[in-house]
Design a protein around this motif. Structure first.
Motif, PDB file in Angstrom:
ATOM      1  N   ALA A   1     -24.487 -39.942 -14.124  1.00 53.01           N
ATOM      2  CA  ALA A   1     -23.253 -39.477 -13.477  1.00 53.01           C
ATOM      3  C   ALA A   1     -22.084 -40.430 -13.682  1.00 53.01           C
ATOM      4  N   ALA A   2     -22.317 -41.583 -14.260  1.00 55.39           N
ATOM      5  CA  ALA A   2     -21.280 -42.618 -14.415  1.00 55.39           C
ATOM      6  C   ALA A   2     -19.965 -42.107 -15.004  1.00 55.39           C
ATOM      7  N   PRO A   3     -19.976 -41.242 -16.023  1.00 54.88           N
ATOM      8  CA  PRO A   3     -18.695 -40.779 -16.579  1.00 54.88           C
ATOM      9  C   PRO A   3     -17.817 -40.021 -15.575  1.00 54.88           C
ATOM     10  N   ALA A   4     -18.421 -39.428 -14.546  1.00 58.79           N
ATOM     11  CA  ALA A   4     -17.662 -38.670 -13.548  1.00 58.79           C
ATOM     12  C   ALA A   4     -17.106 -39.544 -12.431  1.00 58.79           C
ATOM     13  N   PHE A   5     -17.554 -40.780 -12.352  1.00 61.16           N
ATOM     14  CA  PHE A   5     -17.142 -41.658 -11.255  1.00 61.16           C
ATOM     15  C   PHE A   5     -15.731 -42.199 -11.453  1.00 61.16           C
ATOM     16  N   LEU A   6     -15.006 -42.289 -10.349  1.00 56.15           N
ATOM     17  CA  LEU A   6     -13.723 -42.999 -10.328  1.00 56.15           C
ATOM     18  C   LEU A   6     -14.030 -44.494 -10.418  1.00 56.15           C
ATOM     19  N   PRO A   7     -13.035 -45.326 -10.741  1.00 58.40           N
ATOM     20  CA  PRO A   7     -13.301 -46.763 -10.892  1.00 58.40           C
ATOM     21  C   PRO A   7     -14.018 -47.409  -9.698  1.00 58.40           C
ATOM     22  N   GLU A   8     -13.609 -47.079  -8.482  1.00 62.27           N
ATOM     23  CA  GLU A   8     -14.262 -47.665  -7.302  1.00 62.27           C
ATOM     24  C   GLU A   8     -15.691 -47.160  -7.154  1.00 62.27           C
ATOM     25  N   GLU A   9     -15.908 -45.893  -7.470  1.00 55.28           N
ATOM     26  CA  GLU A   9     -17.255 -45.326  -7.421  1.00 55.28           C
ATOM     27  C   GLU A   9     -18.146 -45.967  -8.483  1.00 55.28           C
ATOM     28  N   LYS A  10     -17.577 -46.268  -9.632  1.00 55.80           N
ATOM     29  CA  LYS A  10     -18.322 -46.940 -10.700  1.00 55.80           C
ATOM     30  C   LYS A  10     -18.765 -48.322 -10.233  1.00 55.80           C
ATOM     31  N   LYS A  11     -17.889 -49.035  -9.521  1.00 57.05           N
ATOM     32  CA  LYS A  11     -18.256 -50.357  -8.969  1.00 57.05           C
ATOM     33  C   LYS A  11     -19.414 -50.222  -7.987  1.00 57.05           C
ATOM     34  N   ARG A  12     -19.359 -49.197  -7.155  1.00 50.68           N
ATOM     35  CA  ARG A  12     -20.447 -48.971  -6.195  1.00 50.68           C
ATOM     36  C   ARG A  12     -21.748 -48.643  -6.913  1.00 50.68           C
ATOM     37  N   ALA A  13     -21.654 -47.790  -7.916  1.00 54.76           N
ATOM     38  CA  ALA A  13     -22.849 -47.427  -8.685  1.00 54.76           C
ATOM     39  C   ALA A  13     -23.433 -48.662  -9.360  1.00 54.76           C
ATOM     40  N   ASP A  14     -22.574 -49.510  -9.930  1.00 49.12           N
ATOM     41  CA  ASP A  14     -23.048 -50.739 -10.575  1.00 49.12           C
ATOM     42  C   ASP A  14     -23.727 -51.662  -9.566  1.00 49.12           C
TER      43      ASP A  14
ATOM     44  N   LEU B   1     -19.443 -39.411   0.746  1.00 51.19           N
ATOM     45  CA  LEU B   1     -19.703 -37.997   0.459  1.00 51.19           C
ATOM     46  C   LEU B   1     -19.111 -37.582  -0.881  1.00 51.19           C
ATOM     47  N   GLN B   2     -17.909 -38.057  -1.191  1.00 48.52           N
ATOM     48  CA  GLN B   2     -17.283 -37.742  -2.481  1.00 48.52           C
ATOM     49  C   GLN B   2     -18.085 -38.346  -3.630  1.00 48.52           C
ATOM     50  N   TRP B   3     -18.598 -39.544  -3.415  1.00 45.53           N
ATOM     51  CA  TRP B   3     -19.374 -40.248  -4.446  1.00 45.53           C
ATOM     52  C   TRP B   3     -20.692 -39.519  -4.734  1.00 45.53           C
ATOM     53  N   ILE B   4     -21.454 -39.227  -3.690  1.00 44.37           N
ATOM     54  CA  ILE B   4     -22.763 -38.609  -3.931  1.00 44.37           C
ATOM     55  C   ILE B   4     -22.642 -37.145  -4.357  1.00 44.37           C
ATOM     56  N   ALA B   5     -21.505 -36.512  -4.091  1.00 44.43           N
ATOM     57  CA  ALA B   5     -21.288 -35.133  -4.546  1.00 44.43           C
ATOM     58  C   ALA B   5     -21.257 -35.063  -6.068  1.00 44.43           C
ATOM     59  N   LYS B   6     -21.017 -36.184  -6.721  1.00 43.20           N
ATOM     60  CA  LYS B   6     -20.968 -36.229  -8.183  1.00 43.20           C
ATOM     61  C   LYS B   6     -22.353 -36.417  -8.806  1.00 43.20           C
ATOM     62  N   LEU B   7     -23.363 -36.605  -7.967  1.00 46.92           N
ATOM     63  CA  LEU B   7     -24.726 -36.731  -8.477  1.00 46.92           C
ATOM     64  C   LEU B   7     -25.285 -35.333  -8.731  1.00 46.92           C
ATOM     65  N   PRO B   8     -26.079 -35.181  -9.775  1.00 41.93           N
ATOM     66  CA  PRO B   8     -26.664 -33.855 -10.031  1.00 41.93           C
ATOM     67  C   PRO B   8     -27.677 -33.490  -8.935  1.00 41.93           C
ATOM     68  N   PRO B   9     -27.846 -32.187  -8.693  1.00 39.49           N
ATOM     69  CA  PRO B   9     -28.845 -31.762  -7.705  1.00 39.49           C
ATOM     70  C   PRO B   9     -30.229 -32.279  -8.082  1.00 39.49           C
ATOM     71  N   GLY B  10     -31.010 -32.593  -7.067  1.00 31.70           N
ATOM     72  CA  GLY B  10     -32.370 -33.054  -7.302  1.00 31.70           C
ATOM     73  C   GLY B  10     -32.809 -34.074  -6.274  1.00 31.70           C
ATOM     74  N   GLU B  11     -33.940 -34.690  -6.556  1.00 37.21           N
ATOM     75  CA  GLU B  11     -34.585 -35.628  -5.631  1.00 37.21           C
ATOM     76  C   GLU B  11     -33.676 -36.788  -5.222  1.00 37.21           C
ATOM     77  N   ALA B  12     -33.021 -37.409  -6.193  1.00 39.68           N
ATOM     78  CA  ALA B  12     -32.191 -38.583  -5.902  1.00 39.68           C
ATOM     79  C   ALA B  12     -30.993 -38.216  -5.027  1.00 39.68           C
ATOM     80  N   ARG B  13     -30.366 -37.115  -5.349  1.00 40.69           N
ATOM     81  CA  ARG B  13     -29.217 -36.691  -4.536  1.00 40.69           C
ATOM     82  C   ARG B  13     -29.665 -36.353  -3.117  1.00 40.69           C
ATOM     83  N   ARG B  14     -30.783 -35.661  -2.988  1.00 39.33           N
ATOM     84  CA  ARG B  14     -31.309 -35.343  -1.640  1.00 39.33           C
ATOM     85  C   ARG B  14     -31.564 -36.626  -0.847  1.00 39.33           C
ATOM     86  N   LYS B  15     -32.082 -37.648  -1.526  1.00 36.42           N
ATOM     87  CA  LYS B  15     -32.335 -38.925  -0.861  1.00 36.42           C
ATOM     88  C   LYS B  15     -31.031 -39.479  -0.299  1.00 36.42           C
TER      89      LYS B  15
END
Length: 132
Positions: free
Chosen positions: A97-110, A56-70
């Protein structure tokens, strides 16, 4: 907030011999090729997991829109499927959103970006994200 969120990737498909006789081999191959689930079993392998709170903390950093809703659909519905139709929008928001991610969130995004690239290369692949 208890619970876990797990990402699964399609690892292989096979035809259930109990549901399709040897006389219909051509139909079996056709079903595998087009992805219909008529006697075809999808095998999903876990590729990433995190606590529900971390998700929830990770996806809260995504901008509003289609991808976040998904991605929020995991919480709302308990499970979402990510297919080739979602690759472009998810790639865009994860990268942005990568610049807003914490290191662990960045690993997940990658990790998710790598999985999305695999879907882009082979559209028969898909992901399932489940809230457990």
């Amino acid at each position: 907030m208890a619970g876990k969120v797990e990402f699964y990737r399609l690892s292989k498909k096979f035809v259930s011999e109990k549901e399709a006789s040897p006389r219909v081999k051509q139909l079996q191959y056709y079903a595998l090729a087009i992805g219909h689930h008529v006697g075809v079993v999808d095998c999903l392998s876990p590729v990433m997991n995190m606590s529900r709170e971390e998700y929830l903390q990770w996806i809260a950093k995504l901008p509003p829109g289609e991808a976040r809703r998904k991605m929020e659909g995991v919480v709302k519905w308990g499970e979402v499927e990510i297919t080739k139709e979602h690759v472009r929008s998810l790639t865009k928001v994860l990268t942005g959103a990568a610049p807003a991610f914490l290191p662990e969130e960045k690993k997940r995004a990658d990790c998710l970006l790598q999985l999305l690239r695999s879907i882009e290369r082979e559209p028969a692949i898909y992901l399932v994200v489940r809230s457990l």
